[in-house]
Scaffold this motif. Structure first.
Motif, short mmCIF file in Angstrom:
data_model
loop_
_atom_site.label_atom_id
_atom_site.label_comp_id
_atom_site.label_asym_id
_atom_site.label_seq_id
_atom_site.Cartn_x
_atom_site.Cartn_y
_atom_site.Cartn_z
N GLY A 120 0.81 -1.21 0.00
CA GLY A 120 0.00 0.00 0.00
C GLY A 120 0.84 1.26 0.00
N SER B 235 -10.22 2.33 7.52
CA SER B 235 -9.72 0.96 7.58
C SER B 235 -9.38 0.48 6.17
CB SER B 235 -10.77 0.02 8.20
OG SER B 235 -11.96 0.04 7.46
N ALA B 236 -8.47 -0.47 6.08
CA ALA B 236 -8.04 -1.01 4.80
C ALA B 236 -7.80 -2.50 4.95
CB ALA B 236 -6.78 -0.32 4.31
N ASN B 237 -8.33 -3.27 4.02
CA ASN B 237 -8.19 -4.72 4.06
C ASN B 237 -7.32 -5.29 2.96
OD1 ASN B 237 -10.02 -5.43 6.31
ND2 ASN B 237 -11.57 -4.51 5.00
N ASP B 238 -6.93 -4.44 2.01
CA ASP B 238 -6.10 -4.91 0.91
C ASP B 238 -5.17 -3.79 0.47
OD1 ASP B 238 -7.45 -3.31 -1.31
OD2 ASP B 238 -9.13 -4.52 -0.59
N GLU C 98 -4.66 -2.39 -2.39
CA GLU C 98 -5.22 -1.35 -3.25
C GLU C 98 -5.94 -0.29 -2.43
OE1 GLU C 98 -8.22 -0.83 -7.11
OE2 GLU C 98 -7.80 -2.82 -6.28
N THR C 99 -6.74 -0.74 -1.45
CA THR C 99 -7.43 0.22 -0.58
C THR C 99 -6.44 1.02 0.24
OG1 THR C 99 -9.34 -1.26 -0.44
CG2 THR C 99 -9.19 0.48 1.21
N GLN D 175 -4.95 3.67 -1.89
CA GLN D 175 -5.91 4.74 -2.14
C GLN D 175 -6.02 5.67 -0.94
OE1 GLN D 175 -9.45 2.59 -3.16
NE2 GLN D 175 -8.85 2.27 -5.28
N VAL D 176 -6.02 5.10 0.26
CA VAL D 176 -6.11 5.90 1.48
C VAL D 176 -4.88 6.79 1.62
CG1 VAL D 176 -6.09 5.78 4.00
CG2 VAL D 176 -7.60 4.28 2.69
#
Length: 223
Positions: free
Chosen positions: A34, A191-194, A196-197, A200-201
């Motif tokens: 990330g 929150s981020a689970n992957d 890509e997210t 993006q955050v």
């Protein structure tokens, strides 16, 4: 560019990555990927290059409950080449830390200690900036015993914006970060689970903080 009175940066950004025992290998890799994707983001590079000073100060460290480890010492990012180099160094150095994280960094979650370390590194940055930002990435509450209140107050007293990124979707941890960790007028917690997210955050907030005369964006956790 070691003297503080040299060319100013629009923002100094320091990011702390959680490597405590509650972080598994997949979550550690999520942080790496990330962050690397975000640094390479065209939107971030465009914001840097169109900013008043066309450069930012950037640093990354890892934390648990022992001594924090500096992954990326303070450096300038002003070009694609510098962004690529920073991303590659994060991945290479974090692999080494993770293989020895319990020995060197600890296993518990000393969030207040991570915030204190970040404050010290921001104050020691070798160049001035118009804004300072701390991004804290983690998946749990401080379990070492000291509240985050004092460390948070010290950061806010120097005008630092504190953002939180929670790995996973545990609402209790998101609420904890919102109430006990983040601070500043444009602060956020997501929150981020992957990967890509996560990218993006990071990219969204980096761009907001970097952009010249950027209007404070609505906090995404309130959208």
């Amino acid at each position: 560019e070691k003297l503080k009175d040299r060319a100013r940066r629009i923002v100094n950004i320091i990011t702390g990555l959680d490597v405590s025992s509650s972080i598994n290998a997949q979550e550690a890799q999520l942080q790496i990927e990330g962050m690397a994707q975000a640094i390479r983001s065209p939107s971030i590079l465009a914001a840097i290059q169109h900013g008043k000073h066309s450069r930012i100060g950037f640093a990354v460290f890892v934390w648990a409950d022992g001594d924090c480890v500096e992954l990326i010492p303070w450096r300038v990012i002003s070009s694609t080449q510098e962004a690529e180099a920073a991303a590659a160094e994060i991945a290479a150095r974090l692999d080494g830390v993770l293989s020895n994280s319990t020995r060197f960094v600890g296993s518990l979650t000393n969030l207040s200690g991570a915030m204190e370390y970040a404050e010290a590194r921001l104050q020691a940055a070798p160049f001035n900036a118009e804004r300072t930002v701390l991004n804290v990435v983690g998946n749990g509450q401080d379990n070492v015993g000291e509240s985050t209140e004092r460390a948070r107050a010290a950061l806010l007293s120097h005008g630092t914006t504190i953002n939180g990124i929670v790995i996973g979707g545990d609402k209790r941890i998101v609420d904890y970060y919102r109430e006990e960790v983040i601070g500043g007028p444009t602060a956020f917690v997501l929150s981020a689970n992957d990967a890509e997210t996560m990218a993006q955050v990071f990219a969204m907030k980096f761009t907001t903080e970097i952009a010249l005369h950027a209007v404070a964006a609505p906090r995404p956790d309130r959208l």
